[in-house]
Write a protein that holds these residues in place. Structure first.
Motif, PDB file in Angstrom:
ATOM      1  N   ALA A 256      28.729 -22.932  12.803  1.00  0.00           N
ATOM      2  CA  ALA A 256      28.092 -21.907  13.024  1.00  0.00           C
ATOM      3  C   ALA A 256      27.861 -20.767  11.849  1.00  0.00           C
TER       4      ALA A 256
ATOM      5  N   VAL B 183      19.300 -19.038  15.924  1.00  0.00           N
ATOM      6  CA  VAL B 183      20.744 -18.699  15.702  1.00  0.00           C
ATOM      7  C   VAL B 183      21.081 -17.774  16.880  1.00  0.00           C
TER       8      VAL B 183
ATOM      9  N   ARG C 129      24.155 -19.600   9.981  1.00  0.00           N
ATOM     10  CA  ARG C 129      23.582 -18.300   9.942  1.00  0.00           C
ATOM     11  C   ARG C 129      23.380 -17.719   8.465  1.00  0.00           C
TER      12      ARG C 129
ATOM     13  N   TYR D  73      18.008 -20.749   9.820  1.00  0.00           N
ATOM     14  CA  TYR D  73      18.093 -21.521  11.037  1.00  0.00           C
ATOM     15  C   TYR D  73      17.265 -20.681  12.311  1.00  0.00           C
TER      16      TYR D  73
ATOM     17  N   ASP E 254      24.487 -18.294  18.733  1.00  0.00           N
ATOM     18  CA  ASP E 254      25.564 -17.108  19.092  1.00  0.00           C
ATOM     19  C   ASP E 254      26.074 -17.310  20.530  1.00  0.00           C
TER      20      ASP E 254
END
Length: 318
Positions: free
Chosen positions: A84, A95, A88, A92, A99
């Motif tokens: 991840a 996101v 970020r 992308y 999250d």
């Protein structure tokens, strides 16, 4: 039954209603001690099992457990968090959903797992080149690629002034050197081409559908369009560069020189580069190295570098 079968069986039984260790052992025809071991394994995997002691107690699952993903071990948890962090900053388009998934993973982890995840999460960071925000365009391109929708595109060419309108069938998205590209079949040119997403000024979905070619790789297409291949009609030219090992390592990791490397010996590397790339890309990449490297051949590359340096010197004298 295997261990995995027992774990899943206990999980599904507890989703139906709470049960004691004895009830689980009887239903699965295993010992109570084995039930304890499987319960511990489920807890370590992040399953929030509630243990109530005393009469009428036993094991149960919280009502919200239907939202919890199945088992992630510590290595899988670490890889998800670190992956991840790479996404970020690249532009992308999902996101926010990413999250939310990470937050859900943390929410349903125990204190020990959470502490371990946070230590690993802070251990890897990335620095991305600043890029224009493109979430809407990237989302539309990704959805059209997945669902086979033809798009109508307004595209600004490299000169920044000319805008062309064309229909495209997007075959895939590629992130390369901090820039997003879509590889698509262009109805205007009737061929597959690559387009920089930051040059798209408008994008609209049409009613037309398309089928992407089987096993098509947008990444491979983009690389082939940038790099010479054995079938390239243009003659390849030998480039020999002398430098220390650190500089040569930089050259060999570059997208152009790494692809063209033929021979590497102590303090020297030999490449085979097509003439267009040699006189267009290579000089501007090599110029910042200054006198830390020495071009042994070809003469044309040395002359090109000299001309660029002289032009810069003349420009800044005025």
């Amino acid at each position: 039954m295997s261990k995995a079968d027992h774990l899943l069986s206990i999980l599904w039984m507890l989703k139906q209603r709470g049960r004691t260790a004895g009830e689980l052992a009887e239903a699965l025809e295993i010992s109570v001690r084995s039930v304890y071991r499987y319960i511990d394994a489920l807890c370590i995997s992040g399953v929030p099992i509630i243990a109530d002691s005393g009469p009428g107690g036993g094991y149960s699952l919280p009502e919200h457990f239907s939202e919890v993903p199945l088992f992630f071990d510590s290595d899988e948890q670490r890889s998800l968090l670190q992956a991840a962090s790479f996404a970020r900053g690249t532009g992308y388009p999902y996101v926010e959903a990413l999250d939310q998934a990470i937050a859900k993973l943390k929410r349903y982890s125990n204190a020990q797992q959470l502490e371990q995840m946070e230590r690993h999460e802070s251990g890897i960071e990335t620095i991305h080149s600043p890029a224009a925000p493109l979430p809407h365009l990237l989302q539309e391109l990704e959805l059209a690629t997945a669902n086979g929708h033809t798009l109508q595109m307004e595209y600004r060419k490299g000169n920044g002034e000319t805008i062309s309108s064309r229909a495209i069938d997007p075959y895939g998205l590629v992130l390369w050197k901090g820039q997003w590209y879509t590889v698509a079949y262009c109805h205007q040119r009737q061929e597959i081409r690559s387009f920089r997403v930051d040059r798209i000024t408008e994008l609209h979905r049409t009613e037309a559908l398309f089928a992407r070619p089987a096993d098509f790789s947008a990444r491979d297409f983009l690389l082939k369009s940038l790099l010479p291949t054995p079938n390239t009609p243009e003659k390849l030219i030998a480039v020999v560069i002398a430098a220390d090992e650190g500089i040569l390592n930089d050259l060999c990791s570059h997208w152009l020189f790494g692809h063209a490397l033929v021979q590497r010996i102590d303090g020297q590397a030999r490449f085979q580069v097509d003439e267009t790339s040699l006189l267009t890309y290579a000089p501007y990449f090599l110029l910042p190295y200054g006198s830390t490297l020495r071009i042994l051949e070809p003469l044309a590359l040395k002359q090109k570098l000299s001309a660029i340096a002289n032009d810069l010197a003349a420009y800044y004298k005025t």
